[in-house]
Design an enzyme around this catalytic site. Sequence first.
Site, PDB file in Angstrom:
ATOM      1  N   LEU A  25       0.800  -1.230   0.000  1.00  0.00           N
ATOM      2  CA  LEU A  25       0.000   0.000   0.000  1.00  0.00           C
ATOM      3  C   LEU A  25       0.833   1.280   0.000  1.00  0.00           C
ATOM      4  O   LEU A  25       0.310   2.354  -0.272  1.00  0.00           O
ATOM      5  CB  LEU A  25      -0.918   0.016   1.232  1.00  0.00           C
ATOM      6  CG  LEU A  25      -1.956  -1.107   1.304  1.00  0.00           C
ATOM      7  CD1 LEU A  25      -2.612  -1.124   2.684  1.00  0.00           C
ATOM      8  CD2 LEU A  25      -3.010  -0.935   0.218  1.00  0.00           C
ATOM      9  N   GLU A 178       3.690  13.159   9.632  1.00  0.00           N
ATOM     10  CA  GLU A 178       4.036  11.740   9.766  1.00  0.00           C
ATOM     11  C   GLU A 178       4.520  11.390  11.168  1.00  0.00           C
ATOM     12  O   GLU A 178       5.091  10.319  11.386  1.00  0.00           O
ATOM     13  CB  GLU A 178       5.094  11.378   8.724  1.00  0.00           C
ATOM     14  CG  GLU A 178       4.617  11.546   7.295  1.00  0.00           C
ATOM     15  CD  GLU A 178       3.645  10.468   6.842  1.00  0.00           C
ATOM     16  OE1 GLU A 178       3.954   9.277   7.022  1.00  0.00           O
ATOM     17  OE2 GLU A 178       2.564  10.820   6.310  1.00  0.00           O
ATOM     18  N   HIS A 254      10.845   8.410   5.330  1.00  0.00           N
ATOM     19  CA  HIS A 254      10.840   9.137   6.605  1.00  0.00           C
ATOM     20  C   HIS A 254      12.271   9.418   7.045  1.00  0.00           C
ATOM     21  O   HIS A 254      13.199   8.681   6.676  1.00  0.00           O
ATOM     22  CB  HIS A 254      10.153   8.323   7.708  1.00  0.00           C
ATOM     23  CG  HIS A 254       8.675   8.185   7.559  1.00  0.00           C
ATOM     24  ND1 HIS A 254       8.005   7.006   7.808  1.00  0.00           N
ATOM     25  CD2 HIS A 254       7.727   9.077   7.183  1.00  0.00           C
ATOM     26  CE1 HIS A 254       6.723   7.166   7.603  1.00  0.00           C
ATOM     27  NE2 HIS A 254       6.523   8.416   7.218  1.00  0.00           N
ATOM     28  N   ASP A 256      13.447   8.717   9.859  1.00  0.00           N
ATOM     29  CA  ASP A 256      13.989   7.624  10.672  1.00  0.00           C
ATOM     30  C   ASP A 256      14.502   6.456   9.830  1.00  0.00           C
ATOM     31  O   ASP A 256      14.945   5.447  10.379  1.00  0.00           O
ATOM     32  CB  ASP A 256      12.986   7.150  11.725  1.00  0.00           C
ATOM     33  CG  ASP A 256      11.738   6.467  11.170  1.00  0.00           C
ATOM     34  OD1 ASP A 256      11.652   6.290   9.946  1.00  0.00           O
ATOM     35  OD2 ASP A 256      10.854   6.115  11.976  1.00  0.00           O
ATOM     36  N   CYS A 371      10.567   1.997  13.849  1.00  0.00           N
ATOM     37  CA  CYS A 371       9.194   2.229  13.409  1.00  0.00           C
ATOM     38  C   CYS A 371       8.185   1.743  14.447  1.00  0.00           C
ATOM     39  O   CYS A 371       7.094   2.291  14.573  1.00  0.00           O
ATOM     40  CB  CYS A 371       8.922   1.500  12.096  1.00  0.00           C
ATOM     41  SG  CYS A 371       9.678   2.251  10.647  1.00  0.00           S
TER      42      CYS A 371
END
Length: 448
Positions: A25, A178, A254, A256, A371
């Site tokens: 996705l 985010e 991201h 991270d 995450c």
Amino acid sequence: MTSTINAVEANFDGLVGPTHNYAGLSFGNVASQSHSAQASNPKQAALQGLAKMKVLHDAGMTQGVLAPQERPDLNTLRRLGFTGTDADVLQAARQQAPKILAACCSASSMWTANAATVSPSADTTDGKVHFTPANLTNKFHRSIEHEVTGRILKATFSDERYFSHHQALPGVEHFGDEGAANHTRFCHEYGHAGVEFFVYGRYAFDSSKPAPVRYPARHTYEASAAVARLHGLQDKGVVYAQQNPDVIDKGVFHNDVIAVGNRDLMFCHQEAFLNQAKVLKQLTAAMNNQFTVIEVPSARVSVENAVKSYLFNSQLLSIKGKTVIAIPEECQQIPAVWDYLTELRDGDSPINELKVFDLKQSMSNGGGPACLRLRVVLNEQEQAACNPNTLMSAALYSHLIQWVEQHYRDRITEADLADPQLLLESRRALDELTQILDLGSVYPFQQT
């Protein structure tokens, strides 16, 4: 201002949900797209996440648990025009819009680095811990999370004397947020005022600024500035930086995925930020020139290998006076990455120890150790005010293992998502989980 004595940085990890699946996705997330349509193992995914939580709890970390979302999300499917019984809705969605059904079954809330941005009481003008759930507007399957995320956070941190909860930012691309995946808090001591580092991918209201061209920049400068205002942060305690657009286009969706920090240490790639030398100079000055940067050269670890291994999606942890880095097994499988890590550990760097975790189920869907956790700095009073049932212990670990073994499937494919039995299994599991964690009725199915 509340006491800063014995403040800790707690990790609140997301439990993997019963509908964990690989639907590909997340455009811009290389791992997510490359594993699309493969069979997943929700039971193994949840057990891998719990094992990480238990290891870090046993090592001395304050470790919490955040509940997953209700999936399949029937409320959203009904808003999109699917009608009838729950089984009718699932079947119609499968026939007419299978990708929308997959999005409404996503278990991506397990990556709680995206759940919210958190500012400790030592940084905020009112002396409270502030939470803003991320709106995650760039991805439909994640944009439907923030309302329940807010309820779960309020049930975990409910005492209004210590905790302040905000609504998500407006759900439009201009304020794409985010969460903590693009936010790092630096400090010398957890309980003392620190520097909050907000990283963004683009400016929403200035198209003349640099931006990626292949993959989307999910987080805007305007979102970061809004969260800083909401949390009552002082200008001297905030540094903003733009991600390097070129690395976003290489799969660094991201911050991270390319940088991680803890206390007064930054571990980042040489290509992480736009105008990187200036950014690191600003951070060093904001930290009163007591700041260490480990900047990994591209010649040693390429951006591509950083993305494949999730080297920077590691957890930098302070455990019993040592700096520990928690990494996925994939780092061992790429020689350049493993050689660099072992040199750091065995040399004179601030990193003293490597902890390696098997998180294959999460990694295959695009998320590593960092995450899975939301960092929350808490002083003594704030720790005492947390929902104690959400804090890891031997008893909670044992209870959650039994819960997963009882309720989770060991195989799910995209075709299984329309199975009405999966919906019933998931709701039974979540209803029991809210009792284990003492969350109350946080899910829509519990409120109707």
